[in-house]
Write an enzyme that holds these catalytic residues in place. Structure first.
Site, short mmCIF file in Angstrom:
data_model
loop_
_atom_site.label_atom_id
_atom_site.label_comp_id
_atom_site.label_asym_id
_atom_site.label_seq_id
_atom_site.Cartn_x
_atom_site.Cartn_y
_atom_site.Cartn_z
N GLU A 1 0.82 -1.21 0.00
CA GLU A 1 0.00 0.00 0.00
C GLU A 1 0.86 1.27 0.00
O GLU A 1 0.40 2.34 0.39
CB GLU A 1 -0.95 0.01 1.21
N HIS B 1 -2.73 1.88 8.46
CA HIS B 1 -3.83 1.11 7.88
C HIS B 1 -3.98 -0.20 8.62
O HIS B 1 -2.99 -0.85 8.95
CB HIS B 1 -3.55 0.83 6.39
N HIS C 1 -7.23 -3.54 9.66
CA HIS C 1 -8.53 -4.14 9.37
C HIS C 1 -9.37 -4.15 10.66
O HIS C 1 -9.66 -5.22 11.20
CB HIS C 1 -8.35 -5.53 8.80
N GLU D 1 -17.03 10.54 23.37
CA GLU D 1 -15.74 11.19 23.10
C GLU D 1 -15.43 11.33 21.62
O GLU D 1 -14.52 12.07 21.24
CB GLU D 1 -14.60 10.46 23.81
N HIS E 1 -13.05 -3.68 4.02
CA HIS E 1 -11.61 -3.93 4.06
C HIS E 1 -10.97 -3.36 5.33
O HIS E 1 -10.47 -4.12 6.16
CB HIS E 1 -10.96 -3.33 2.80
O1 2HA Z 1 -0.69 -5.20 3.64
O2 2HA Z 1 -3.63 -4.74 4.47
O3 2HA Z 1 -4.43 -3.63 2.22
C1 2HA Z 1 -1.86 -5.94 3.51
C2 2HA Z 1 -3.02 -5.05 3.47
C3 2HA Z 1 -3.42 -4.54 2.15
ZN ZN Z 2 -5.56 -3.97 4.16
#
Ligand code: 2HA
Ligand code: ZN
Length: 300
Positions: free
Chosen positions: A118, A142, A144, A172, A213
């Site tokens: 990414e 980033h 999940h 909050e 995602h």
């Molecule tokens: O790196 O999360 O979006 C793996 C991920 C791709």
């Molecule tokens: Zn991801």
């Protein structure tokens, strides 16, 4: 004299800690998730001389405004679970070369690994997030986040609606992210297109939702970016429980949000404040309705 080891730097130590916490939160299964931290000249200066076997990696598209900048980044295929045990395999330091067409790998990523898949979204977001007020945003994160991703299957997917739901999910939230969370359509990850779309959102919001995602956050420090996602995820967990109990019977009102904003001196994202409550998307098996079910607003 012992040579200086970057594994002992504050930034590698902090990156190990945050990726380990993210793994333990359950946000980063397998190789899920990626983090980048912009390093200052002072951060890297003591180590530059020790990095003499560098590799060049061409970017798929040039990135603007980051020439010469260095970043500590998680590696492609890296499992957050393993960062603490093998930092040099799972993390690396890159420098953006002139014209932003390539990066130089200064340290890490094992023998022949590289930065996160990414990377376009990270570099473009580092550039774009500086448009937001406040201290420089040095971190893009980033992961999940389980409950937020769950909500993306159920809530109507607009930035105003998701923001409003999260603000009502716990008190909050409006104070922690008054500029709300931006929302994309579902897109193929790892591409320049999703990178451009994410960066465009992070120029206005501290957070961006990738439906079905995960989430991106841009923060001033690793601590702050982690805190943003943790706060969103806590509210999301509450909302998942609330929706599972049949929806709210009472909630935080628009006037409550206005009072909060006034007390804490923040300016809420206008479209999310203007929206009366929040909506779930119609279920595909339901007959079309004039209006999607109003969860928040129906309980005033
Ligand atoms: O790196 O999360 O979006 C793996 C991920 C791709
Ligand atoms: Zn991801």
């Amino acid at each position: 004299m012992d040579s200086l080891r970057v594994e002992q730097s504050w930034f590698v130590a902090d990156m190990i800690r945050v990726t380990t916490d993210m793994w333990q939160k359950g946000w980063d299964e397998r190789n899920g998730g990626n983090v980048s931290l912009r390093l200052t000249k002072d951060d890297v200066a003591p180590y530059l001389k020790t990095w003499n076997k560098t590799r060049i990696l061409k970017l798929t598209e040039p990135v603007e405004g980051l020439d010469g900048e260095c970043f500590l980044v998680t590696g492609t295929g890296a499992y957050f679970r393993n960062v603490e045990r093998e930092p040099e395999q799972n993390l690396g330091i890159i420098r953006v070369l002139p014209r932003g067409e390539a990066v130089e790998i200064l340290w890490g990523f094992g023998k022949d690994g590289g930065p996160t898949s990414e990377l376009p979204a990270h570099l473009k977001s580092h550039s774009a997030s500086q448009a937001r007020a406040g201290a420089p945003k040095r971190v893009v994160m980033h992961c999940h986040a389980t409950n937020l991703v769950s909500l993306s299957y159920v809530l109507e997917l607009t930035s105003a609606n998701i923001t409003r739901a999260l603000w009502e999910g716990s008190t909050e939230c409006l104070v922690v992210f008054p500029d709300g969370i931006g929302t994309l359509e579902w897109m193929v990850p790892g591409t320049d297109s999703i990178g451009d779309a994410t960066a465009a959102l992070l120029a206005h919001h501290p957070l961006a939702l990738w439906p079905f995602h995960g989430v991106f956050a841009a923060g001033t420090t690793l601590n702050e970016a982690f805190g943003l996602i943790d706060t969103v995820e806590k509210s999301s967990e509450l909302l998942v429980k609330i929706i599972s109990m049949g929806g709210p019977h009472q909630t935080i009102s628009t006037q409550n949000l206005i009072d909060l904003a006034r007390h804490f001196g923040v300016t809420p994202m206008p479209s999310a404040l203007a929206q009366n409550g929040w909506r779930v998307a119609p279920h595909p098996t339901e007959k079309p309705r004039k209006e999607a079910a109003l969860f928040g607003a129906g309980v005033r």
